[in-house]
Design an enzyme around this catalytic site. Structure first.
Site, short mmCIF file in Angstrom:
data_model
loop_
_atom_site.label_atom_id
_atom_site.label_comp_id
_atom_site.label_asym_id
_atom_site.label_seq_id
_atom_site.Cartn_x
_atom_site.Cartn_y
_atom_site.Cartn_z
N THR A 43 64.66 23.36 32.58
CA THR A 43 63.40 24.01 32.93
C THR A 43 63.24 24.13 34.43
O THR A 43 62.90 25.20 34.96
CB THR A 43 62.21 23.22 32.35
OG1 THR A 43 62.37 23.11 30.94
CG2 THR A 43 60.90 23.92 32.66
N TYR A 104 57.76 28.77 20.74
CA TYR A 104 57.10 29.99 20.28
C TYR A 104 57.02 30.12 18.76
O TYR A 104 55.95 30.31 18.22
CB TYR A 104 57.74 31.26 20.88
CG TYR A 104 56.93 32.50 20.56
CD1 TYR A 104 55.73 32.73 21.23
CD2 TYR A 104 57.33 33.40 19.59
CE1 TYR A 104 54.96 33.85 20.93
CE2 TYR A 104 56.57 34.52 19.28
CZ TYR A 104 55.39 34.72 19.95
OH TYR A 104 54.62 35.82 19.64
N TYR A 130 64.95 17.36 23.93
CA TYR A 130 63.96 17.48 25.00
C TYR A 130 62.61 17.85 24.37
O TYR A 130 62.44 18.96 23.87
CB TYR A 130 64.42 18.53 26.01
CG TYR A 130 63.47 18.80 27.16
CD1 TYR A 130 62.47 17.92 27.52
CD2 TYR A 130 63.61 19.96 27.92
CE1 TYR A 130 61.61 18.17 28.57
CE2 TYR A 130 62.77 20.23 28.98
CZ TYR A 130 61.77 19.34 29.31
OH TYR A 130 60.93 19.59 30.36
N ARG A 135 54.94 22.90 26.96
CA ARG A 135 55.64 24.18 27.15
C ARG A 135 56.05 24.82 25.83
O ARG A 135 56.13 26.04 25.75
CB ARG A 135 56.89 23.98 28.01
CG ARG A 135 56.59 23.80 29.51
CD ARG A 135 57.88 23.79 30.30
NE ARG A 135 57.65 23.64 31.73
CZ ARG A 135 57.60 24.64 32.61
NH1 ARG A 135 57.76 25.88 32.21
NH2 ARG A 135 57.40 24.39 33.89
N LYS A 158 64.63 13.15 25.90
CA LYS A 158 63.82 13.24 27.11
C LYS A 158 62.39 13.46 26.64
O LYS A 158 62.08 14.48 26.03
CB LYS A 158 64.29 14.41 27.99
CG LYS A 158 63.39 14.64 29.21
CD LYS A 158 63.79 15.88 30.00
CE LYS A 158 62.83 16.13 31.14
NZ LYS A 158 63.15 17.36 31.91
N ILE A 200 64.61 11.79 33.69
CA ILE A 200 65.11 13.10 34.11
C ILE A 200 64.00 13.69 34.97
O ILE A 200 62.93 14.04 34.47
CB ILE A 200 65.49 13.98 32.91
CG1 ILE A 200 66.66 13.32 32.17
CG2 ILE A 200 65.88 15.39 33.37
CD1 ILE A 200 67.13 14.08 30.93
#
Length: 288
Positions: A43, A104, A130, A135, A158, A200
């Site tokens: 990202t 999405y 992740y 997001r 993560k 991270i």
């Protein structure tokens, strides 16, 4: 490979917005003596606006240039596409792949499980999940993570949910060899106290030495020093998210003379008022 301070690397761009590979090399020189591994094309690396060719080449360049373990950003909201990208990251020389949860289309927990199980069956390198609900619009529950931990090459997560109760539950119930890494700089020290293995990190792009010092202090049992460094770094953690990541961290790196360039549209440069706040924090930490 999956412990300590791991920067989520920016992808520097030239004036024409092509990838600045010489800039990546300069940034690696700055990072390598302080960090434990690298995450290119995630990202923070603006993977969303990299072409597939650029994405794979960035991972390949970092893998070939650095001696550190490389966790290549991968993942997609299409399982077929995620398989293809994970395979290409593997061929590019990454030691592991980090796959963001599908965004999405918002699969349910069973769909998420089947997604990761299917991708894992197609690649031989380790996979890190992740989880970043802010997001993607979906969350990996502790129950799902426990199931994913049973898949042989799904080795860690993560965690960027910001939910310490959830993070604690994951760490408490997964096998000891399944790694949880902080995905939120501000929560790194609390997550380490709960049993997390590292971070991270966005902040490690600009202050890798301080992030490593905080991690090392904790690992050596010096919690008071780790806490002192957490508080010292907290203004940096806050200001690097004064706008959408990676807008602030790219501006910080430019101010420090590192390679970043401008973000690609639809992201734009940090406005001057926010830049002044960022500059003040960087001065306080003797980074500029």
């Amino acid at each position: 490979m999956f412990e300590g301070v791991i920067p989520a690397m920016v992808t520097p761009f030239k004036e024409d917005f092509s990838v600045d590979y010489e800039g990546i090399a300069r940034n690696l020189d700055y990072l390598e003596k302080h960090v434990n591994a690298l995450v290119p094309a995630g990202t923070t690396g603006e993977a969303a606006t990299l072409s597939y060719e650029e994405h794979i080449e960035v991972v390949r360049y970092v893998a070939e240039t650095s001696k550190l373990p490389v966790i290549g950003g991968a993942g997609s909201n299409s399982t077929r596409e995620a398989i293809w990208l994970a395979k290409e990251v593997e061929k590019a020389g990454a030691d592991a792949a980090m796959l963001v949860t599908p965004y999405y289309n918002k699969p349910n927990q069973n769909g998420l499980y089947e997604h990761y199980k299917t991708v894992a069956s197609e690649v031989s390198i380790p996979i890190i999940v992740y989880n970043v609900p802010s997001r993607t619009g979906i969350n990996t529950t502790p129950e799902l993570v426990r199931k994913l931990a049973e898949i042989e090459n799904v080795v860690g997560i993560k965690e960027a949910s910001g939910n310490l109760k959830q993070i604690s539950e994951i760490i408490r119930t997964v096998p000891e060899d399944f790694v949880l890494l902080s995905g939120d700089d501000f929560l790194t020290l609390p997550i380490l106290c709960l049993g997390g293995r590292g971070v991270i990190s966005v902040a490690a792009n600009v202050a890798p030495h301080l992030m490593k010092e905080m991690y090392t202090a904790f690992a050596e049992g010096n919690l008071s020093r780790a806490t002192e460094l957490h508080h010292r770094l907290s203004p940096l953690f806050e200001v690097l998210f004064i706008d959408t990541n990676p807008i602030p961290v790219k501006k910080a790196m430019n101010l420090m003379g590192l390679a970043a360039g401008k973000p690609r549209l639809p992201l734009i440069e940090l406005p001057e008022e926010k830049t002044e706040k960022l500059r003040a924090v960087l001065r306080e930490l003797n980074l500029i």
